[in-house]
Enzyme design. Structure first.
Site, PDB file in Angstrom:
ATOM      1  NE  ARG A   1       4.432  60.591  61.036  1.00 16.53           N
ATOM      2  CZ  ARG A   1       4.771  61.654  61.271  1.00 16.53           C
ATOM      3  NH1 ARG A   1       5.509  61.971  61.215  1.00 16.53           N
ATOM      4  NH2 ARG A   1       4.187  61.642  62.987  1.00 16.53           N
TER       5      ARG A   1
ATOM      6  CD  GLU B   1      11.136  57.409  60.187  1.00 21.09           C
ATOM      7  OE1 GLU B   1      10.437  57.465  61.189  1.00 21.09           O
ATOM      8  OE2 GLU B   1      10.673  58.138  59.320  1.00 21.09           O
TER       9      GLU B   1
ATOM     10  CG  HIS C   1      10.999  61.453  62.246  1.00 24.41           C
ATOM     11  ND1 HIS C   1       9.807  59.968  61.546  1.00 24.41           N
ATOM     12  CD2 HIS C   1      10.419  62.192  62.249  1.00 24.41           C
ATOM     13  CE1 HIS C   1       8.728  60.771  61.762  1.00 24.41           C
ATOM     14  NE2 HIS C   1       9.296  61.855  62.229  1.00 24.41           N
TER      15      HIS C   1
HETATM   16  N1  LIG Z   1       9.491  65.151  59.894  1.00 25.02           N
HETATM   17  C1  LIG Z   1       8.716  65.075  60.985  1.00 25.02           C
HETATM   18  O1  LIG Z   1       9.093  65.766  62.354  1.00 25.02           O
HETATM   19  C2  LIG Z   1       7.218  65.892  61.317  1.00 25.02           C
HETATM   20  C3  LIG Z   1       6.701  66.641  62.138  1.00 25.02           C
HETATM   21  C4  LIG Z   1       5.538  66.782  61.720  1.00 25.02           C
HETATM   22  C5  LIG Z   1       4.609  66.640  61.330  1.00 25.02           C
HETATM   23  N2  LIG Z   1       5.045  65.735  60.091  1.00 25.02           N
HETATM   24  C6  LIG Z   1       3.760  65.302  59.277  1.00 25.02           C
HETATM   25  O2  LIG Z   1       3.151  66.513  58.250  1.00 25.02           O
HETATM   26  C7  LIG Z   1       1.776  65.741  58.972  1.00 25.02           C
HETATM   27  C8  LIG Z   1       1.550  66.497  57.894  1.00 25.02           C
HETATM   28  O3  LIG Z   1       1.369  67.715  59.662  1.00 25.02           O
HETATM   29  P1  LIG Z   1       0.103  69.128  59.300  1.00 25.02           P
HETATM   30  O4  LIG Z   1       0.343  69.108  60.701  1.00 25.02           O
HETATM   31  O5  LIG Z   1       0.243  70.269  58.034  1.00 25.02           O
HETATM   32  O6  LIG Z   1      -1.294  68.220  58.504  1.00 25.02           O
HETATM   33  P2  LIG Z   1      -2.406  69.157  57.557  1.00 25.02           P
HETATM   34  O7  LIG Z   1      -2.434  70.649  58.759  1.00 25.02           O
HETATM   35  O8  LIG Z   1      -3.740  68.132  58.618  1.00 25.02           O
HETATM   36  O9  LIG Z   1      -2.159  68.658  56.380  1.00 25.02           O
HETATM   37  C9  LIG Z   1      -2.020  67.706  56.035  1.00 25.02           C
HETATM   38  C10 LIG Z   1      -2.392  68.044  54.625  1.00 25.02           C
HETATM   39  O10 LIG Z   1      -1.819  66.505  54.066  1.00 25.02           O
HETATM   40  C11 LIG Z   1      -3.607  66.819  52.669  1.00 25.02           C
HETATM   41  N3  LIG Z   1      -3.820  65.231  52.386  1.00 25.02           N
HETATM   42  C12 LIG Z   1      -3.823  64.050  53.395  1.00 25.02           C
HETATM   43  N4  LIG Z   1      -4.733  62.986  52.682  1.00 25.02           N
HETATM   44  C13 LIG Z   1      -3.624  63.602  51.384  1.00 25.02           C
HETATM   45  C14 LIG Z   1      -4.194  63.108  50.476  1.00 25.02           C
HETATM   46  N5  LIG Z   1      -4.327  61.277  49.898  1.00 25.02           N
HETATM   47  N6  LIG Z   1      -3.034  63.315  48.964  1.00 25.02           N
HETATM   48  C15 LIG Z   1      -2.916  64.984  49.129  1.00 25.02           C
HETATM   49  N7  LIG Z   1      -2.995  65.615  49.715  1.00 25.02           N
HETATM   50  C16 LIG Z   1      -3.364  64.851  51.574  1.00 25.02           C
HETATM   51  C17 LIG Z   1      -4.166  67.437  53.308  1.00 25.02           C
HETATM   52  O11 LIG Z   1      -5.640  67.685  52.243  1.00 25.02           O
HETATM   53  P3  LIG Z   1      -6.932  68.161  52.714  1.00 25.02           P
HETATM   54  O12 LIG Z   1      -6.649  69.979  52.726  1.00 25.02           O
HETATM   55  O13 LIG Z   1      -7.749  68.789  51.513  1.00 25.02           O
HETATM   56  O14 LIG Z   1      -7.398  67.554  53.658  1.00 25.02           O
HETATM   57  C18 LIG Z   1      -3.898  68.550  54.078  1.00 25.02           C
HETATM   58  O15 LIG Z   1      -3.345  69.675  53.244  1.00 25.02           O
HETATM   59  C19 LIG Z   1       1.460  65.066  59.754  1.00 25.02           C
HETATM   60  O16 LIG Z   1       0.380  64.056  59.386  1.00 25.02           O
HETATM   61  C20 LIG Z   1       3.035  63.940  59.526  1.00 25.02           C
HETATM   62  O17 LIG Z   1       3.043  63.539  59.132  1.00 25.02           O
HETATM   63  C21 LIG Z   1       6.208  64.883  59.770  1.00 25.02           C
END
Ligand SMILES: NC(=O)c1ccc[n+]([C@@H]2O[C@H](COP(=O)([O-])OP(=O)(O)OC[C@H]3O[C@@H](n4cnc5c(N)ncnc54)[C@H](OP(=O)(O)O)[C@@H]3O)[C@@H](O)[C@H]2O)c1
Length: 301
Positions: free
Chosen positions: A219, A245, A264
């Site tokens: 994000r 954005e 995005h």
């Molecule tokens: N650009 C795009 O089109 C797009 C598309 C899809 C998603 N996204 C973004 O990608 C994000 C991740 O998605 P996901 O499905 O992979 O989520 P996820 O499986 O919940 O993984 C999120 C990861 O971020 C880590 N995290 C949370 N807080 C943190 C912090 N303060 N410092 C460092 N790491 C931290 C978590 O750590 P822990 O494992 O220790 O909890 C986890 O490993 C979404 O929330 C969304 O914002 C973007």
């Protein structure tokens, strides 16, 4: 009487299991009259996600988002209604885009595209992915998919998450100051939370070596835009998400040195739709069987 579910696609309505009456609402215009009876609402995917329409669903018990990020939905969620996200649905698409951004930045694809437009043959040799060390900050579902795709490029991947997972070689985010000076590239793919806002700011950017690349597919607010601009190209960036954005036409990020921007689009490629439809089918089957839905991020009442 069957439970009414609002689903975004005709295919889900056609395949709905016994016990669920799936009615299509694709987010265009106002919801159908059946919304008043809906117990489950699968929010249509797209730019204008219709969260406001939940106000007209007094029987609602669960909401299913098709995005991985869900922070935007919390304020609109009625009390007692469970929230589920689209974790996993965007892994292939977003990971592919992250790798595409890295390849484009390191192999200078934007430059070659401009040269092609100008019919200019002006070769020079570029950076490469092979042999580099890449930090993945947010080693969750998408982060792991990025790692799987990067390893065949002969890259050393360093994994970072909120908390350490020593058995998987995952560092805690507190290790960042120690890890940044050795990174050729940093991929940001954590959620937007109060803790991750400005996760990479002036101090963190200053710790990166000259010419390092920051890739953001998480994000926009994870990376401090002002601090990046102040680097004046010393640190480069490939950004699918920006802060703000959408990026206004007169924003300095557009033509900042060493910055590549996509609007995005990482998660929403063609790879997303078949995965999302299968997932909605599976959620409807779980609902009909009285099983808990997958991907709960906030419990209902
Ligand atoms: N650009 C795009 O089109 C797009 C598309 C899809 C998603 N996204 C973004 O990608 C994000 C991740 O998605 P996901 O499905 O992979 O989520 P996820 O499986 O919940 O993984 C999120 C990861 O971020 C880590 N995290 C949370 N807080 C943190 C912090 N303060 N410092 C460092 N790491 C931290 C978590 O750590 P822990 O494992 O220790 O909890 C986890 O490993 C979404 O929330 C969304 O914002 C973007």
């Amino acid at each position: 009487m069957a439970d009414v579910a609002l689903v975004p696609w005709e295919q889900n309505a056609e395949r709905a299991p016994e016990g669920v009456r799936a009615v299509v609402y694709d987010g265009e215009g106002e919801p159908p009259a059946e919304a008043a009876d809906a117990v489950l609402y699968v929010v249509p995917y797209g730019r204008g996600q219709r969260l406001d329409v939940m106000a007209g669903m007094p029987r609602l018990r669960a909401v299913q988002l098709l995005t991985a990020g869900y922070e935007h939905a919390l304020a609109a969620l009625p009390d007692g209604v469970a929230l589920h996200n689209g974790r996993g649905l965007h892994d292939a698409s977003t990971a592919e885009h992250a790798v595409a951004l890295m390849l484009a930045a390191q192999r200078e694809l934007p430059r070659w595209a401009l040269d092609q437009t100008a019919r200019r043959w002006a070769p020079h040799y570029t950076r490469s992915l092979a042999g580099s060390r890449v930090l993945i900050v947010g080693h969750g579902s998408i982060g792991a998919a990025i790692e799987r795709r990067l390893l065949p490029f002969e890259i050393e991947v360093v994994k970072v998450a909120r908390r350490a997972r020593p058995e998987q070689g995952v560092h805690p985010v507190a290790d960042l100051p120690r890890l940044l000076p050795g990174a050729d590239a940093v991929v940001l793919v954590a959620p937007h939370t109060p803790e991750t806002e400005g996760l990479i700011g002036a101090r963190e950017l200053a710790l990166l070596p000259d010419d390092a690349l920051v890739v953001n597919v998480g994000r926009g607010p994870l990376l401090d835009t002002g601090a990046l601009l102040a680097e004046k190209g010393r640190v480069r960036a490939a950004l699918d998400v920006t802060d703000p954005e959408p990026l206004p036409a007169d924003h300095p990020l557009w033509d900042a040195p060493g910055v590549l921007v996509t609007p995005h689009v990482a998660g929403g490629s063609a790879a997303f739709y078949p995965r999302a439809r299968r997932f909605v089918d599976a959620q409807l089957r779980r609902w009909a069987a009285g099983e808990p839905l997958a991907n709960e991020v906030r419990a209902g009442g």
